[in-house]
Design a protein around this motif. Structure first.
Motif, PDB file in Angstrom:
ATOM      1  N   LEU A   9     -36.959   6.401  19.112  1.00 56.52           N
ATOM      2  CA  LEU A   9     -38.065   6.031  20.846  1.00 56.52           C
ATOM      3  C   LEU A   9     -36.814   6.495  21.310  1.00 56.52           C
ATOM      4  O   LEU A   9     -37.413   7.075  21.968  1.00 56.52           O
ATOM      5  CB  LEU A   9     -39.482   4.592  20.434  1.00 56.52           C
ATOM      6  CG  LEU A   9     -39.960   4.889  19.435  1.00 56.52           C
ATOM      7  CD1 LEU A   9     -41.265   3.828  19.406  1.00 56.52           C
ATOM      8  CD2 LEU A   9     -40.952   6.327  19.495  1.00 56.52           C
ATOM      9  N   LYS A  10     -36.260   5.318  22.088  1.00 52.85           N
ATOM     10  CA  LYS A  10     -35.266   5.700  23.418  1.00 52.85           C
ATOM     11  C   LYS A  10     -34.845   6.960  23.138  1.00 52.85           C
ATOM     12  O   LYS A  10     -34.683   7.254  23.932  1.00 52.85           O
ATOM     13  CB  LYS A  10     -34.327   4.079  23.048  1.00 52.85           C
ATOM     14  CG  LYS A  10     -33.188   3.843  24.755  1.00 52.85           C
ATOM     15  CD  LYS A  10     -32.906   2.609  24.735  1.00 52.85           C
ATOM     16  CE  LYS A  10     -31.461   2.422  25.037  1.00 52.85           C
ATOM     17  NZ  LYS A  10     -30.871   1.346  25.441  1.00 52.85           N
ATOM     18  N   LYS A  11     -34.003   7.294  21.518  1.00 55.14           N
ATOM     19  CA  LYS A  11     -33.077   7.962  21.825  1.00 55.14           C
ATOM     20  C   LYS A  11     -34.492   9.743  21.850  1.00 55.14           C
ATOM     21  O   LYS A  11     -33.864   9.938  23.542  1.00 55.14           O
ATOM     22  CB  LYS A  11     -32.089   8.873  20.225  1.00 55.14           C
ATOM     23  CG  LYS A  11     -31.164   7.503  20.390  1.00 55.14           C
ATOM     24  CD  LYS A  11     -30.525   7.471  18.842  1.00 55.14           C
ATOM     25  CE  LYS A  11     -29.518   6.602  19.007  1.00 55.14           C
ATOM     26  NZ  LYS A  11     -29.287   6.127  17.754  1.00 55.14           N
ATOM     27  N   GLU A  12     -34.975   8.903  21.366  1.00 56.86           N
ATOM     28  CA  GLU A  12     -35.849  10.324  21.213  1.00 56.86           C
ATOM     29  C   GLU A  12     -36.810  10.681  22.932  1.00 56.86           C
ATOM     30  O   GLU A  12     -36.820  11.081  23.465  1.00 56.86           O
ATOM     31  CB  GLU A  12     -37.590  10.253  20.616  1.00 56.86           C
ATOM     32  CG  GLU A  12     -37.333  10.575  19.164  1.00 56.86           C
ATOM     33  CD  GLU A  12     -38.540  10.655  18.752  1.00 56.86           C
ATOM     34  OE1 GLU A  12     -39.824  10.556  18.923  1.00 56.86           O
ATOM     35  OE2 GLU A  12     -38.408  10.446  17.170  1.00 56.86           O
ATOM     36  N   ALA A  13     -36.573   9.774  23.741  1.00 58.52           N
ATOM     37  CA  ALA A  13     -37.506   9.314  24.841  1.00 58.52           C
ATOM     38  C   ALA A  13     -36.210   9.849  26.167  1.00 58.52           C
ATOM     39  O   ALA A  13     -36.671  11.075  26.724  1.00 58.52           O
ATOM     40  CB  ALA A  13     -37.688   7.906  25.791  1.00 58.52           C
ATOM     41  N   ILE A  14     -34.842   9.604  25.872  1.00 55.61           N
ATOM     42  CA  ILE A  14     -33.644  10.331  26.966  1.00 55.61           C
ATOM     43  C   ILE A  14     -33.643  11.660  26.287  1.00 55.61           C
ATOM     44  O   ILE A  14     -33.406  12.442  27.367  1.00 55.61           O
ATOM     45  CB  ILE A  14     -32.937   9.110  26.274  1.00 55.61           C
ATOM     46  CG1 ILE A  14     -32.949   7.984  27.088  1.00 55.61           C
ATOM     47  CG2 ILE A  14     -31.307  10.292  26.699  1.00 55.61           C
ATOM     48  CD1 ILE A  14     -31.799   7.052  26.707  1.00 55.61           C
ATOM     49  N   LYS A  24     -30.573  12.998  32.354  1.00 54.01           N
ATOM     50  CA  LYS A  24     -30.141  11.844  30.769  1.00 54.01           C
ATOM     51  C   LYS A  24     -28.682  11.644  31.044  1.00 54.01           C
ATOM     52  O   LYS A  24     -29.063   9.884  30.679  1.00 54.01           O
ATOM     53  CB  LYS A  24     -29.645  13.048  29.714  1.00 54.01           C
ATOM     54  CG  LYS A  24     -30.706  13.483  28.659  1.00 54.01           C
ATOM     55  CD  LYS A  24     -30.293  14.759  27.807  1.00 54.01           C
ATOM     56  CE  LYS A  24     -31.505  15.309  27.579  1.00 54.01           C
ATOM     57  NZ  LYS A  24     -31.018  16.317  26.470  1.00 54.01           N
ATOM     58  N   ALA A  25     -27.611  11.734  31.598  1.00 55.48           N
ATOM     59  CA  ALA A  25     -26.725  10.807  32.118  1.00 55.48           C
ATOM     60  C   ALA A  25     -27.217   9.827  32.941  1.00 55.48           C
ATOM     61  O   ALA A  25     -26.994   8.633  32.256  1.00 55.48           O
ATOM     62  CB  ALA A  25     -26.123  11.744  33.506  1.00 55.48           C
ATOM     63  N   ALA A  26     -28.499   9.973  33.715  1.00 52.32           N
ATOM     64  CA  ALA A  26     -28.487   8.428  34.276  1.00 52.32           C
ATOM     65  C   ALA A  26     -29.182   7.242  33.300  1.00 52.32           C
ATOM     66  O   ALA A  26     -29.017   6.231  33.508  1.00 52.32           O
ATOM     67  CB  ALA A  26     -29.220   8.492  35.588  1.00 52.32           C
ATOM     68  N   ALA A  27     -30.028   7.867  32.408  1.00 52.74           N
ATOM     69  CA  ALA A  27     -30.345   7.125  31.770  1.00 52.74           C
ATOM     70  C   ALA A  27     -30.124   6.650  30.538  1.00 52.74           C
ATOM     71  O   ALA A  27     -29.737   5.596  30.495  1.00 52.74           O
ATOM     72  CB  ALA A  27     -31.483   8.561  30.451  1.00 52.74           C
ATOM     73  N   LEU A  28     -28.380   7.086  29.981  1.00 53.21           N
ATOM     74  CA  LEU A  28     -28.216   6.543  29.433  1.00 53.21           C
ATOM     75  C   LEU A  28     -26.917   4.900  30.283  1.00 53.21           C
ATOM     76  O   LEU A  28     -26.356   4.493  29.470  1.00 53.21           O
ATOM     77  CB  LEU A  28     -26.379   7.408  28.668  1.00 53.21           C
ATOM     78  CG  LEU A  28     -26.595   8.372  27.941  1.00 53.21           C
ATOM     79  CD1 LEU A  28     -26.594   9.782  27.556  1.00 53.21           C
ATOM     80  CD2 LEU A  28     -28.095   7.684  26.463  1.00 53.21           C
ATOM     81  N   VAL A  29     -26.882   5.351  31.459  1.00 50.09           N
ATOM     82  CA  VAL A  29     -26.250   3.931  32.222  1.00 50.09           C
ATOM     83  C   VAL A  29     -26.840   3.080  31.761  1.00 50.09           C
ATOM     84  O   VAL A  29     -27.751   2.648  32.743  1.00 50.09           O
ATOM     85  CB  VAL A  29     -25.844   4.157  33.672  1.00 50.09           C
ATOM     86  CG1 VAL A  29     -25.293   3.075  34.449  1.00 50.09           C
ATOM     87  CG2 VAL A  29     -25.269   5.910  33.668  1.00 50.09           C
ATOM     88  N   PRO A  30     -26.359   1.521  31.712  1.00 51.24           N
ATOM     89  CA  PRO A  30     -27.549   0.077  31.546  1.00 51.24           C
ATOM     90  C   PRO A  30     -28.028  -0.679  33.308  1.00 51.24           C
ATOM     91  O   PRO A  30     -26.661  -0.027  33.614  1.00 51.24           O
ATOM     92  CB  PRO A  30     -26.540  -0.590  30.490  1.00 51.24           C
ATOM     93  CG  PRO A  30     -25.187  -0.233  30.413  1.00 51.24           C
ATOM     94  CD  PRO A  30     -25.371   1.321  30.725  1.00 51.24           C
TER      95      PRO A  30
END
Length: 88
Positions: A30-35, A43-49
């Protein structure tokens, strides 16, 4: 005598383990689908923890706004009752 019980317990633990794994893989999917659903520039900002620690003094979420001075009144009452204990 203990063998059957142990086997049964082991089965229960495995069931819980599999359920947890399924839930985790669902969350990841679900996290991958949301991103993936995000616009390209986000997208890039969403991948930064986000490793920012929670604020130490964060409050619990409440359904109603806090009552002004309530905590102070409670603390005062606690002090009074503890000093009354000492007098006895």
């Amino acid at each position: 005598m203990g063998g059957g019980l142990q086997r049964q317990y082991s089965r229960v633990l495995m069931r819980k383990h599999r359920a947890r794994q399924a839930a985790e893989s669902t969350l990841l999917r679900l996290k991958k689908e949301a991103i993936e659903a995000l616009p390209e520039h986000l997208k890039a900002a969403a991948l930064v923890p986000d490793l920012t620690p929670f604020p130490v003094n964060r409050f619990m979420a409440t359904l109603t706004p806090p009552i002004e001075g309530y905590i102070e009144k409670i603390n005062e009452a606690t002090k009074k009752s503890s000093s009354m204990e000492k007098l006895r």
